[in-house]
Scaffold this active site. Structure first.
Site, short mmCIF file in Angstrom:
data_model
loop_
_atom_site.label_atom_id
_atom_site.label_comp_id
_atom_site.label_asym_id
_atom_site.label_seq_id
_atom_site.Cartn_x
_atom_site.Cartn_y
_atom_site.Cartn_z
N VAL A 26 0.84 -1.20 0.00
CA VAL A 26 0.00 0.00 0.00
C VAL A 26 0.88 1.25 0.00
O VAL A 26 1.86 1.33 0.74
CB VAL A 26 -0.92 0.02 1.24
CG1 VAL A 26 -1.71 1.32 1.33
CG2 VAL A 26 -1.87 -1.18 1.21
N CYS A 27 0.51 2.21 -0.84
CA CYS A 27 1.25 3.46 -0.95
C CYS A 27 0.31 4.62 -0.62
O CYS A 27 -0.45 5.07 -1.47
CB CYS A 27 1.81 3.61 -2.36
SG CYS A 27 2.72 5.15 -2.60
N ILE A 28 0.33 5.03 0.65
CA ILE A 28 -0.41 6.23 1.06
C ILE A 28 0.52 7.08 1.91
O ILE A 28 1.46 6.57 2.53
CB ILE A 28 -1.72 5.90 1.82
CG1 ILE A 28 -1.47 4.99 3.02
CG2 ILE A 28 -2.76 5.34 0.89
CD1 ILE A 28 -2.70 4.72 3.88
#
Length: 167
Positions: free
Chosen positions: A89-91
């Site tokens: 996940v890329c946040i």
């Protein structure tokens, strides 16, 4: 922060989540002897393309948590602009604290030790509801999200169906 302090903090957060469950997800340890690796199940948010899905992820915490963020990787199939092909996940809140070397994110949007497992998972649920295609991890998914929404929907529907079959 020592790994003992991190361990105690993670044990407390797990206990709090067990006592006061949060709608939309559940969490527990992958192995009861390792408080630094959690299994998280996220229910696809209502009124989104992911509705009805049950998505599993592994949340891995560094020994210096909460000074550094955990990593979150979906183990369920996931088609989303902000999820790498390997499920990571890329946040913003999972990016290391401080200034963004690329100048895209404000320091206030990045990791801060005040975040908890709950705030991280709620941010991931929010990400599922509204993808950020300005800074994608999965360029193909972002391109489809912008230019071919019907194909994007089909791929997400397939992920939702697969997640239901895994129950």
């Amino acid at each position: 922060m020592s790994s003992t302090q991190a361990s105690l903090l993670l044990q407390k957060q797990l206990k709090d989540l067990c006592r006061h469950p949060v709608d939309g997800f559940s969490a527990g340890l992958v192995n009861e002897n390792n408080v630094f690796e959690w299994s998280v199940s996220i229910i696809g948010p209502p009124e989104t393309l992911y509705e009805g899905g049950f998505f599993n992820a592994i949340m891995s915490f560094p020994p210096n948590y909460p000074l550094s963020p955990p990593t979150v990787r979906f183990t369920s199939e996931m088609w989303h602009p902000n999820v790498y092909a390997d499920g990571k996940v890329c946040i913003s809140i999972l990016h290391p604290p401080g200034d963004d070397p690329n100048g895209y994110e404000l320091a206030s949007e990045r990791w801060s030790p005040v975040h908890t497992v709950e705030s991280i998972v709620l941010s991931i649920i929010s990400m599922l509801s509204s993808p950020n295609d300005e800074s994608p991890a999965n360029i193909e998914a972002a391109k489809e999200w912008r230019e071919n929404r019907s194909e994007f929907r089909k791929k997400v529907s397939r992920c939702v169906r697969q997640s239901q079959e895994m129950l």
